[in-house]
Design a protein around this motif. Structure first.
Motif, PDB file in Angstrom:
ATOM      1  N   GLY A   1     -65.337   0.837 -57.627  1.00 29.49           N
ATOM      2  CA  GLY A   1     -64.787   0.073 -56.424  1.00 29.49           C
ATOM      3  C   GLY A   1     -64.328   1.278 -55.384  1.00 29.49           C
ATOM      4  N   PRO A   2     -63.791   0.848 -54.349  1.00 29.46           N
ATOM      5  CA  PRO A   2     -63.248   2.005 -53.254  1.00 29.46           C
ATOM      6  C   PRO A   2     -62.247   2.654 -54.002  1.00 29.46           C
ATOM      7  N   PRO A   3     -61.465   3.710 -53.285  1.00 26.33           N
ATOM      8  CA  PRO A   3     -60.274   4.368 -53.560  1.00 26.33           C
ATOM      9  C   PRO A   3     -59.063   3.375 -53.625  1.00 26.33           C
ATOM     10  N   ASN A   4     -58.299   3.590 -54.585  1.00 23.19           N
ATOM     11  CA  ASN A   4     -56.798   3.270 -54.636  1.00 23.19           C
ATOM     12  C   ASN A   4     -56.872   1.640 -54.813  1.00 23.19           C
TER      13      ASN A   4
ATOM     14  N   ALA B   1     -55.870   7.188 -67.958  1.00 26.38           N
ATOM     15  CA  ALA B   1     -56.135   7.906 -66.678  1.00 26.38           C
ATOM     16  C   ALA B   1     -55.113   7.951 -65.892  1.00 26.38           C
ATOM     17  N   ILE B   2     -54.954   8.839 -65.201  1.00 26.56           N
ATOM     18  CA  ILE B   2     -53.685   8.968 -64.215  1.00 26.56           C
ATOM     19  C   ILE B   2     -53.810   8.057 -63.255  1.00 26.56           C
ATOM     20  N   VAL B   3     -52.576   7.241 -62.787  1.00 25.26           N
ATOM     21  CA  VAL B   3     -52.447   6.396 -61.813  1.00 25.26           C
ATOM     22  C   VAL B   3     -51.505   7.145 -60.735  1.00 25.26           C
ATOM     23  N   SER B   4     -51.930   6.934 -59.439  1.00 24.11           N
ATOM     24  CA  SER B   4     -51.072   7.510 -58.416  1.00 24.11           C
ATOM     25  C   SER B   4     -51.341   6.758 -56.807  1.00 24.11           C
ATOM     26  N   PRO B   5     -50.309   6.765 -56.056  1.00 25.58           N
ATOM     27  CA  PRO B   5     -50.755   5.970 -54.872  1.00 25.58           C
ATOM     28  C   PRO B   5     -51.527   6.628 -54.004  1.00 25.58           C
ATOM     29  N   HIS B   6     -52.062   7.858 -54.455  1.00 23.00           N
ATOM     30  CA  HIS B   6     -52.862   8.551 -53.550  1.00 23.00           C
ATOM     31  C   HIS B   6     -54.424   8.271 -53.843  1.00 23.00           C
ATOM     32  N   ALA B   7     -55.038   7.958 -52.709  1.00 16.30           N
ATOM     33  CA  ALA B   7     -56.648   7.626 -52.673  1.00 16.30           C
ATOM     34  C   ALA B   7     -57.423   9.077 -53.186  1.00 16.30           C
ATOM     35  N   GLY B   8     -58.079   8.722 -54.247  1.00 19.84           N
ATOM     36  CA  GLY B   8     -58.875  10.032 -54.576  1.00 19.84           C
ATOM     37  C   GLY B   8     -58.084  10.695 -55.860  1.00 19.84           C
ATOM     38  N   THR B   9     -57.449   9.661 -56.545  1.00 18.25           N
ATOM     39  CA  THR B   9     -56.643  10.458 -57.705  1.00 18.25           C
ATOM     40  C   THR B   9     -57.909  10.813 -58.732  1.00 18.25           C
ATOM     41  N   THR B  10     -58.598  10.007 -59.400  1.00 11.05           N
ATOM     42  CA  THR B  10     -59.609   9.841 -60.133  1.00 11.05           C
ATOM     43  C   THR B  10     -60.766  10.651 -59.775  1.00 11.05           C
TER      44      THR B  10
ATOM     45  N   SER C   1     -53.786  -8.826 -61.536  1.00 11.33           N
ATOM     46  CA  SER C   1     -52.987  -7.943 -60.946  1.00 11.33           C
ATOM     47  C   SER C   1     -53.010  -6.982 -62.201  1.00 11.33           C
ATOM     48  N   ALA C   2     -53.634  -5.783 -62.047  1.00 12.41           N
ATOM     49  CA  ALA C   2     -53.644  -4.886 -63.023  1.00 12.41           C
ATOM     50  C   ALA C   2     -52.178  -4.128 -63.476  1.00 12.41           C
ATOM     51  N   SER C   3     -51.570  -3.783 -62.602  1.00 15.87           N
ATOM     52  CA  SER C   3     -50.157  -3.529 -62.832  1.00 15.87           C
ATOM     53  C   SER C   3     -49.352  -4.193 -63.719  1.00 15.87           C
TER      54      SER C   3
ATOM     55  N   ALA D   1     -64.414   7.765 -60.261  1.00 16.04           N
ATOM     56  CA  ALA D   1     -63.676   7.835 -58.969  1.00 16.04           C
ATOM     57  C   ALA D   1     -63.949   6.751 -58.083  1.00 16.04           C
ATOM     58  N   GLY D   2     -62.635   6.564 -57.006  1.00 22.09           N
ATOM     59  CA  GLY D   2     -63.183   5.467 -55.719  1.00 22.09           C
ATOM     60  C   GLY D   2     -64.328   6.000 -54.929  1.00 22.09           C
ATOM     61  N   ILE D   3     -65.144   5.366 -54.804  1.00 22.17           N
ATOM     62  CA  ILE D   3     -66.195   5.650 -53.948  1.00 22.17           C
ATOM     63  C   ILE D   3     -66.083   5.372 -52.421  1.00 22.17           C
TER      64      ILE D   3
ATOM     65  N   ILE E   1     -53.666  -9.088 -56.704  1.00 20.38           N
ATOM     66  CA  ILE E   1     -52.922 -10.423 -56.247  1.00 20.38           C
ATOM     67  C   ILE E   1     -51.502 -10.761 -56.250  1.00 20.38           C
ATOM     68  N   ASP E   2     -50.824  -9.892 -57.064  1.00 21.55           N
ATOM     69  CA  ASP E   2     -49.261 -10.165 -56.890  1.00 21.55           C
ATOM     70  C   ASP E   2     -48.898  -9.981 -55.571  1.00 21.55           C
ATOM     71  N   LEU E   3     -49.635  -9.166 -54.507  1.00 19.13           N
ATOM     72  CA  LEU E   3     -49.015  -8.706 -53.523  1.00 19.13           C
ATOM     73  C   LEU E   3     -49.344  -9.930 -52.641  1.00 19.13           C
TER      74      LEU E   3
ATOM     75  N   GLY F   1     -56.657   0.189 -57.790  1.00 18.64           N
ATOM     76  CA  GLY F   1     -56.444   0.196 -59.144  1.00 18.64           C
ATOM     77  C   GLY F   1     -57.270   0.186 -60.161  1.00 18.64           C
ATOM     78  N   LYS F   2     -58.238   0.868 -60.168  1.00 14.96           N
ATOM     79  CA  LYS F   2     -59.141   1.070 -61.077  1.00 14.96           C
ATOM     80  C   LYS F   2     -58.604   1.765 -62.385  1.00 14.96           C
ATOM     81  N   SER F   3     -58.013   2.738 -62.201  1.00 17.89           N
ATOM     82  CA  SER F   3     -57.167   3.616 -63.240  1.00 17.89           C
ATOM     83  C   SER F   3     -56.053   2.561 -63.802  1.00 17.89           C
TER      84      SER F   3
HETATM   85  N1  LIG Z   1     -48.998  -4.285 -56.382  1.00 22.42           N
HETATM   86  C1  LIG Z   1     -50.003  -3.793 -57.190  1.00 22.42           C
HETATM   87  N2  LIG Z   1     -50.075  -2.540 -57.171  1.00 22.42           N
HETATM   88  C2  LIG Z   1     -51.051  -2.182 -58.086  1.00 22.42           C
HETATM   89  C3  LIG Z   1     -51.789  -2.757 -58.962  1.00 22.42           C
HETATM   90  N3  LIG Z   1     -52.668  -2.195 -59.664  1.00 22.42           N
HETATM   91  C4  LIG Z   1     -52.581  -0.881 -59.005  1.00 22.42           C
HETATM   92  N4  LIG Z   1     -51.581  -0.823 -58.003  1.00 22.42           N
HETATM   93  C5  LIG Z   1     -51.106   0.546 -57.615  1.00 22.42           C
HETATM   94  O1  LIG Z   1     -52.214   0.898 -56.763  1.00 22.42           O
HETATM   95  C6  LIG Z   1     -52.005   2.303 -56.499  1.00 22.42           C
HETATM   96  C7  LIG Z   1     -53.450   2.810 -57.058  1.00 22.42           C
HETATM   97  O2  LIG Z   1     -53.895   2.767 -58.532  1.00 22.42           O
HETATM   98  P1  LIG Z   1     -54.537   3.531 -59.298  1.00 22.42           P
HETATM   99  O3  LIG Z   1     -54.996   2.896 -60.643  1.00 22.42           O
HETATM  100  O4  LIG Z   1     -54.543   5.061 -59.359  1.00 22.42           O
HETATM  101  O5  LIG Z   1     -56.092   3.272 -58.304  1.00 22.42           O
HETATM  102  P2  LIG Z   1     -57.655   3.845 -58.552  1.00 22.42           P
HETATM  103  O6  LIG Z   1     -58.644   2.787 -57.901  1.00 22.42           O
HETATM  104  O7  LIG Z   1     -57.731   4.187 -59.794  1.00 22.42           O
HETATM  105  O8  LIG Z   1     -57.459   5.047 -57.498  1.00 22.42           O
HETATM  106  P3  LIG Z   1     -58.529   6.177 -57.283  1.00 22.42           P
HETATM  107  O9  LIG Z   1     -58.547   6.883 -58.504  1.00 22.42           O
HETATM  108  O10 LIG Z   1     -57.712   7.283 -56.575  1.00 22.42           O
HETATM  109  O11 LIG Z   1     -59.619   5.913 -56.683  1.00 22.42           O
HETATM  110  C8  LIG Z   1     -50.713   2.772 -57.303  1.00 22.42           C
HETATM  111  O12 LIG Z   1     -49.967   2.906 -56.889  1.00 22.42           O
HETATM  112  C9  LIG Z   1     -50.748   1.589 -58.624  1.00 22.42           C
HETATM  113  O13 LIG Z   1     -49.528   1.579 -58.949  1.00 22.42           O
HETATM  114  C10 LIG Z   1     -51.360  -4.134 -58.704  1.00 22.42           C
HETATM  115  O14 LIG Z   1     -52.124  -5.175 -59.679  1.00 22.42           O
HETATM  116  N5  LIG Z   1     -50.299  -4.782 -57.908  1.00 22.42           N
END
Ligand SMILES: Nc1nc2c(ncn2[C@@H]2O[C@H](COP(=O)(O)OP(=O)(O)OP(=O)(O)O)[C@@H](O)[C@H]2O)c(=O)[nH]1
Ligand SMILES: [K+]
Ligand SMILES: [Mg+2]
Length: 456
Positions: free
Chosen positions: A225-228, A244-253, A361-363, A274-276, A343-345, A230-232
């Motif tokens: 999917g696109p960057p950020n 996998a490393i999770v961070s708010p920066h797009a392009g982490t993985t 909601s993955a988180s 990686a986010g496409i 979806i929590d947002l 929540g794939k990781s």
């Molecule tokens: N509110 C909310 N935030 C989330 C959720 N899932 C992930 N996040 C946040 O979204 C941000 C990106 O999460 P990642 O898991 O790093 O996303 P990613 O798609 O792997 O990003 P890239 O590897 O950079 O493409 C992080 O700050 C997470 O904490 C969710 O279900 N709800």
């Protein structure tokens, strides 16, 4: 002495140190080994406690020994088993003492099983089942391997082969009878009927396979999917650990990250990618290239989108060509499952999911168990009714296809000439003989047994 006539030995249990280790010895010297180490041959097939001593009379270990005189043994040869304490020094001393006996040597990978095969203890499909059983990680893999080891495919193949030989005997008897080359109809009719039945049975077994042979390697699910989006984060949820490393920066993985999961007994490899997106960064470009490539090869793509940009597929439809998102869940043709994350947002606003899209909601973990259930359902469809599947390897499938093709051709050729039909029947019987390992060339056997463990 030919290596095949030498007595082989190996540690047949796991890596030391362990509570108990089992060293097996197979070959004509197995009895001599037992006598040398324990002073006498114990009663066959009974556990006997013995103090093992080396050639100088020094004690090696207190052990349990077993004596299986051939041919009623696992390999068909004389076999001795030493159950010792699984320490490295104990094993080193025991192995040293065994190798001092004449005409003994360390076994090669799979050599015990190979000897069992050569002595008619199991056919090649059963040997393959044995190897799969040792390598089975999940319950379904174990059950499939056990069916193979029990000879379900081997028994069918033996039966088919005998019936093919009977049918060709009918035809060949007819050929001998007729001086003008016209085989009497009373001989041909039952032969044709038998060949048709055989062809139908083999075709049916092949059709029932689904992806059963993939059960050995597992199914691949790519999170893309696109960057950020929540794939990781989803990857970590599925793996139940921080892979996998999770961070708010797009392009982490950037690299492709893999975990092996056991989903209700199905082996599944999940990959995070990686986010496409379009990017100038050459490292990220490579990550995106890999992400696309792996998603294209996956058996199922979880296409993740962000709650903020629901189902905005026009912007990002980057899974190229044949696996373009379809937007709906169809378990037969499915390759892409649309998942909307975060979806929590949007809670409270009502979740306006696109048709066929799943909200999670993955988180927070919302919807993740439901997603796992969908994956299990997909795996069940993907692997097919594997309880009925008999074919577990490409080798087996190819030989069955060959047999079925030859039977088909022999039916077509019956009209043109019985000799040609008989020739095709021989080819079919030969393919089944190869399946069972009854006729084969040495290098094929070598390739199969090499992949076995040492000590097996
Ligand atoms: N509110 C909310 N935030 C989330 C959720 N899932 C992930 N996040 C946040 O979204 C941000 C990106 O999460 P990642 O898991 O790093 O996303 P990613 O798609 O792997 O990003 P890239 O590897 O950079 O493409 C992080 O700050 C997470 O904490 C969710 O279900 N709800
Ligand atoms: K990120
Ligand atoms: Mg990531």
């Amino acid at each position: 002495m030919h290596p095949r006539d030498q007595t082989i030995f190996a540690l047949s249990s796991g890596r030391p140190p362990s509570a108990i280790a089992v060293v097996r010895v197979s070959g004509s010297q197995a009895g001599a080994v037992l006598t040398a180490l324990t002073g006498q041959l114990p009663a066959p097939r009974q556990a006997n406690r013995r103090l093992l001593r080396d050639a100088a009379g020094q004690p090696i270990d207190d052990s349990v020994v077993l004596w299986f005189p051939g041919p009623a043994s696992a390999t068909g040869e004389d076999v001795a088993e030493f159950h010792v304490h699984g320490g490295r020094a104990v094993l080193a001393a025991l192995i040293a003492a065994i190798s001092k006996i004449q005409n003994t040597r360390a076994a090669e990978a799979g050599e015990f099983t190979r000897r069992a095969f050569e002595n008619g203890k199991l056919d090649l499909t059963e040997a393959e089942g044995l190897d799969d059983l040792i390598h089975a990680d999940t319950d379904r893999q174990r059950r499939q391997a056990l069916r193979q080891l029990q000879g379900l495919l081997g028994n069918r193949a033996r039966d088919w082969r005998e019936r093919i030989i009977e049918a060709s005997a009918l035809i060949e008897a007819g050929i001998d009878f007729s001086d003008e080359g016209d085989v009497p109809a009373e001989l041909m009719a039952p032969a044709v009927k038998a060949i048709r039945a055989l062809h139908d049975e083999i075709t049916e077994v092949l059709a029932a396979q689904g992806h059963a042979e993939r059960l050995r390697d597992g199914m691949v699910v790519a999170i893309a999917g696109p960057p950020n989006v929540g794939k990781s984060t989803l990857m970590n949820q599925l793996a139940r650990r921080e892979v996998a490393i999770v961070s708010p920066h797009a392009g982490t993985t950037r690299d492709v990250i893999e975990v092996q999961l056991d989903l209700d007994g199905y082996p599944v490899t999940v990959i995070d990618t990686a986010g496409i997106r379009e990017t100038e960064d050459p490292v990220e470009q490579e990550g995106v290239r890999r992400a696309r490539a792996r998603a294209e090869d996956a058996d199922l793509v979880l296409w993740l989108e962000d709650g903020d940009h629901p189902a905005d597929r026009s912007k990002a439809s980057p899974i190229p060509t044949r696996k373009r998102p379809s937007g709906e869940i169809d378990f037969r043709g499915l390759t892409v499952l649309h998942v909307r994350n975060k979806i929590d947002l949007v809670a409270g606003e009502g979740t306006d999911l696109a048709e066929g899209q799943i909200g999670i909601s993955a988180s927070r973990g919302f919807g993740v168990p439901e997603l796992v259930n969908l994956l299990v359902g997909f795996a069940a469809t993907f692997f097919g009714e594997s309880e009925g599947a008999l074919v577990t390897r490409a080798r087996q499938r190819e030989l069955l296809y060959r047999a079925s093709d030859s039977l088909h051709r022999s039916l077509e050729l019956v009209e043109e000439g019985e000799e040609l039909a008989a020739e095709e029947l021989r080819a079919a019987a030969y393919a089944l003989g190869r399946l069972l390992g009854r006729v084969d060339v040495e290098d094929v056997l070598g390739a199969i047994f090499q992949k076995f463990c040492i000590g097996k």
